[in-house]
Design a protein around this motif. Structure first.
Motif, mmCIF file in Angstrom:
data_model
loop_
_atom_site.group_PDB
_atom_site.id
_atom_site.type_symbol
_atom_site.label_atom_id
_atom_site.label_comp_id
_atom_site.label_asym_id
_atom_site.label_seq_id
_atom_site.Cartn_x
_atom_site.Cartn_y
_atom_site.Cartn_z
ATOM 1 N N THR A 69 8.911 8.666 -13.017
ATOM 2 C CA THR A 69 8.951 7.209 -13.128
ATOM 3 C C THR A 69 8.571 6.545 -11.813
ATOM 4 O O THR A 69 7.786 5.574 -11.791
ATOM 5 C CB THR A 69 10.366 6.768 -13.551
ATOM 6 N N MET A 70 9.095 7.075 -10.725
ATOM 7 C CA MET A 70 8.769 6.500 -9.421
ATOM 8 C C MET A 70 7.291 6.702 -9.086
ATOM 9 O O MET A 70 6.662 5.832 -8.467
ATOM 10 C CB MET A 70 9.651 7.127 -8.347
ATOM 11 N N ALA A 71 6.721 7.847 -9.507
ATOM 12 C CA ALA A 71 5.295 8.080 -9.254
ATOM 13 C C ALA A 71 4.442 7.067 -10.012
ATOM 14 O O ALA A 71 3.458 6.523 -9.474
ATOM 15 C CB ALA A 71 4.928 9.508 -9.658
ATOM 16 N N LEU A 72 4.801 6.801 -11.294
ATOM 17 C CA LEU A 72 4.046 5.803 -12.072
ATOM 18 C C LEU A 72 4.176 4.420 -11.446
ATOM 19 O O LEU A 72 3.190 3.675 -11.350
ATOM 20 C CB LEU A 72 4.562 5.789 -13.517
ATOM 21 N N ARG A 73 5.386 4.066 -11.035
ATOM 22 C CA ARG A 73 5.585 2.754 -10.413
ATOM 23 C C ARG A 73 4.798 2.660 -9.115
ATOM 24 O O ARG A 73 4.194 1.624 -8.812
ATOM 25 C CB ARG A 73 7.066 2.530 -10.150
ATOM 26 N N THR A 74 4.783 3.750 -8.361
ATOM 27 C CA THR A 74 4.022 3.745 -7.113
ATOM 28 C C THR A 74 2.532 3.580 -7.386
ATOM 29 O O THR A 74 1.823 2.832 -6.690
ATOM 30 C CB THR A 74 4.274 5.053 -6.340
ATOM 31 N N GLU A 75 2.045 4.287 -8.432
ATOM 32 C CA GLU A 75 0.622 4.179 -8.768
ATOM 33 C C GLU A 75 0.263 2.771 -9.214
ATOM 34 O O GLU A 75 -0.773 2.211 -8.813
ATOM 35 C CB GLU A 75 0.295 5.191 -9.864
ATOM 36 N N ARG A 76 1.141 2.169 -10.051
ATOM 37 C CA ARG A 76 0.873 0.791 -10.491
ATOM 38 C C ARG A 76 0.884 -0.183 -9.314
ATOM 39 O O ARG A 76 0.035 -1.086 -9.228
ATOM 40 C CB ARG A 76 1.903 0.370 -11.537
ATOM 41 N N CYS A 77 1.845 0.015 -8.424
ATOM 42 C CA CYS A 77 1.895 -0.875 -7.254
ATOM 43 C C CYS A 77 0.644 -0.718 -6.401
ATOM 44 O O CYS A 77 0.086 -1.714 -5.911
ATOM 45 C CB CYS A 77 3.141 -0.560 -6.428
ATOM 46 N N ALA A 78 0.204 0.522 -6.205
ATOM 47 C CA ALA A 78 -0.992 0.746 -5.396
ATOM 48 C C ALA A 78 -2.222 0.146 -6.066
ATOM 49 O O ALA A 78 -3.086 -0.466 -5.398
ATOM 50 C CB ALA A 78 -1.185 2.248 -5.178
ATOM 51 N N ARG A 79 -2.326 0.297 -7.404
ATOM 52 C CA ARG A 79 -3.478 -0.267 -8.112
ATOM 53 C C ARG A 79 -3.458 -1.789 -8.025
ATOM 54 O O ARG A 79 -4.500 -2.432 -7.806
ATOM 55 C CB ARG A 79 -3.448 0.196 -9.574
ATOM 56 N N ARG A 98 -5.647 -6.841 -5.915
ATOM 57 C CA ARG A 98 -5.474 -8.102 -5.177
ATOM 58 C C ARG A 98 -6.288 -8.101 -3.899
ATOM 59 O O ARG A 98 -6.843 -9.135 -3.510
ATOM 60 C CB ARG A 98 -3.989 -8.305 -4.870
ATOM 61 N N GLY A 99 -6.389 -6.981 -3.244
ATOM 62 C CA GLY A 99 -7.214 -6.911 -2.038
ATOM 63 C C GLY A 99 -8.675 -7.140 -2.342
ATOM 64 O O GLY A 99 -9.387 -7.812 -1.572
ATOM 65 N N ARG A 100 -9.149 -6.577 -3.465
ATOM 66 C CA ARG A 100 -10.549 -6.810 -3.838
ATOM 67 C C ARG A 100 -10.791 -8.288 -4.135
ATOM 68 O O ARG A 100 -11.845 -8.843 -3.764
ATOM 69 C CB ARG A 100 -10.904 -5.944 -5.047
#
Length: 459
Positions: A297-307, A312-314
Motif C-alpha cells: 500500500t505504501m509503495a502504491l501511495r509513493t508511486e501515485r505521489c511521485a507521478r 505538476r512539475g511538467r
C-alpha cells in the motif's frame, strides 16, 4: 534450741547431708541436660505459627529469629543448610509456619525451636510479602517508567527463558511461526520450586552477557514466560534476584508470567508485560502478511505521489516555457557581436602579418657575409683579452717573478702577516719550482690573535 549454724532455722553455713535426705545435689549442667532430654522427648516434632521478629543472619549463614503472637514469644534457630532452601526471603513481620523440634540452649537456660522447614502462613502472608517487596524495589526505582526500553520492531533473534518441556514454549514458537518466522534461542530453566528463581535470573544475565559477534547470535529481545498457576507456583518470578536481573538487563524484556489476571514483580520490572505467553509472541513481532500488505500500500501511495509530483512539475515547466523569450531573440545580439569580432580579428591578423614581414626583411638584410665576419672577429678579440686577463690573475703567476706563497704547515691556511707567521711557527714556502718547509724563530712582536688576523689575499 536452733542450731547456731542455721540462720532462721533454715539455712546452714556448710551444706551437709541430713538424716533421711535422699536427694543428692546435682550440677547445673546435669539439670540442663535432664531438661533438654525431657523437652526434646516430649516435643520431638512441632509446627508453630507465628510472626517473625528479630531476624538475623550470622556470618556463618545460620539464621536466628523469634516467633511470636499476641501473648508469647519463642526463640528459633535455622542452620545454614536449611536456611538456603527456604523458597522466600524471611524478614520481620512475616507470618510463617515453622516446623522443627523443640530443644533447650543450656548456655542461656532458654528453650528454642530448631527449624527444619519454614513456609508462609497462607496466601495472606504471601501477599503481604509481595506488597512489601513491591514497595521496597519500587522505592529503588526498578519499576520506573523512564527505565523502560523500546522493543525492536522486527527482532532478528528472540531469547526465551522458560521450561523446555511445557506448553508455553510450544505456544510461543507456533505463534511466532504464524506471524513472522524468527530465529529463537531457548534457555531452559525451572519455573517453580527450589532453585527456580536462581535459574531464571542466571538465564537473563546469561543472555545479557552474550557477545554480539559470538558463535550464537545475541538476542535483540527476551521473553521471560511461564504458564498459569497459584501465587505459590508463580512465586519464583517475585523473587528479588529475578526482578533485579530483569531490571538490569540491557536487552528489552517482555514478561509473560501466568494468565491475564496474574501479576508478578517481574511484570513490573520488565519493559513490557504480556497477559499470556502467546500474547508475548504477538507483541514481539509483527504479522508478515500484514506487513507486506502495508508495504504494498505504501509503495502504491509513493508511486501515485511521485507521478502526481511529476505531472505538476511538467505543467509548471510548460507554463514557464510559454512565457520565456525565444532562443533566437535571446541569442541574436550575441551572434551579431561574434560576427563583428570575427571580421575584426581577420583584419588584425592581416595587419600583424604585414608588420612581421617588414621586420623579417630588415633583419635578413643585416645578415650579409661581410657583417657576419666583422662580428666574428670582434668576438675573437674579446675572448683573447679575457684569456690574458685570466692568466695574469692566476695565483701562481707572481711565483714566476721571485715571490713565494706562505701557508701554515699544520692546518694549510695561508699566512699573510708576520704575527700570523710567528704564531704558526711551522711554515711551508711555495716557490715556482716547488715547496720547502721553514720554521720561524720566536722574538719580539705582537701576539698572534687568529680572530684579528688579516685574511689572506691572492697575489
Amino acid at each position: 534450741m536452733p542450731d547456731p549454724l542455721f540462720e532462721n532455722g533454715n539455712s546452714r553455713l556448710v551444706a551437709e547431708t541430713l538424716p533421711g535426705d535422699n536427694a543428692a545435689a546435682v550440677t547445673v549442667s546435669e539439670l540442663s541436660g535432664r531438661l533438654k532430654r525431657m523437652v526434646e522427648g516430649e516435643f520431638g516434632h512441632v509446627k508453630l505459627r507465628g510472626e517473625i521478629s528479630g531476624f538475623k543472619r550470622a556470618a556463618s549463614g545460620h539464621v536466628y529469629l523469634c516467633l511470636k503472637d499476641e501473648k508469647a514469644v519463642i526463640d528459633g534457630v535455622m542452620w545454614r543448610g536449611v536456611a538456603n532452601t527456604v523458597p522466600f526471603a524471611p524478614q520481620d513481620g512475616l507470618e510463617v509456619v515453622a516446623t522443627g523440634k523443640l530443644t533447650t540452649y543450656p548456655g542461656r537456660s532458654k528453650y528454642q525451636i530448631v527449624i527444619d522447614r519454614m513456609e508462609l502462613a497462607g496466601e495472606g502472608a504471601l501477599m503481604a510479602l509481595f506488597e512489601k517487596l513491591k514497595a521496597k524495589l519500587g522505592a529503588e526505582g526498578l519499576f520506573a517508567t523512564e527505565r523502560k526500553k523500546r522493543l525492536p520492531f522486527l527482532p532478528r533473534t528472540i531469547g526465551v527463558v522458560t521450561s523446555p518441556t511445557g506448553a508455553v514454549i510450544r505456544d510461543i514458537l507456533h505463534r511466532l511461526e504464524d506471524r513472522c518466522p524468527t530465529h529463537v534461542v531457548v534457555w531452559p530453566v525451572k519455573v517453580q520450586g527450589d532453585g527456580a528463581a536462581e535459574e531464571v535470573a542466571r538465564a537473563v544475565r546469561g543472555f545479557d552477557a552474550m557477545p554480539v559477534d559470538g558463535p550464537v547470535r545475541r538476542p535483540d529481545l527476551l521473553i521471560v514466560a511461564r504458564g498459569g498457576g497459584s501465587i505459590e507456583d508463580l512465586w519464583a518470578f517475585n523473587e528479588e534476584v529475578v526482578v533485579r536481573a530483569i531490571a538490569d538487563c540491557s536487552i528489552p524484556v517482555i514478561s509473560a508470567v501466568g494468565h491475564e489476571t496474574d501479576t508478578s514483580l517481574s511484570d513490573h520490572a520488565a519493559d513490557l508485560r504480556a497477559p499470556t505467553p502467546t500474547a508475548a509472541a504477538e507483541l514481539a513481532v509483527p504479522v508478515v502478511a500484514e506487513l507486506r500488505n502495508l508495504l504494498s500500500t505504501m509503495a502504491l501511495r509513493t508511486e501515485r505521489c511521485a507521478r502526481r509530483y511529476h505531472e505538476r512539475g511538467r505543467e509548471r515547466l510548460d507554463a514557464l516555457v510559454r512565457v520565456m523569450p525565444k532562443r533566437d531573440a535571446l541569442l541574436g545580439p550575441q551572434r551579431q557581436r561574434a560576427d563583428e569580432a570575427a571580421r575584426a580579428l581577420g583584419l588584425a591578423l592581416e595587419r600583424r602579418l604585414t608588420v612581421a614581414r617588414r621586420d623579417l626583411d630588415r633583419a635578413s638584410g643585416a645578415l650579409r657575409p661581410a657583417m657576419l665576419a666583422h662580428r666574428l672577429t670582434a668576438a675573437r678579440d674579446r675572448l683573447a683579452a679575457a684569456g690574458r686577463l685570466l692568466e695574469a690573475a692566476h695565483p701562481e703567476k707572481p711565483l714566476q717573478r721571485g715571490y713565494a706563497w706562505v701557508e701554515n704547515r699544520v692546518g694549510g691556511q695561508v699566512v699573510a702577516t708576520a704575527d700570523a707567521a710567528r704564531a704558526a711557527g711551522a711554515l711551508k714556502l711555495h716557490f715556482r719550482d716547488g715547496a720547502v718547509d721553514a720554521r720561524v724563530e720566536r722574538g719580539g712582536g705582537k701576539t698572534y690573535d687568529p680572530a684579528k688576523a688579516e685574511q689572506p689575499k691572492l697575489l
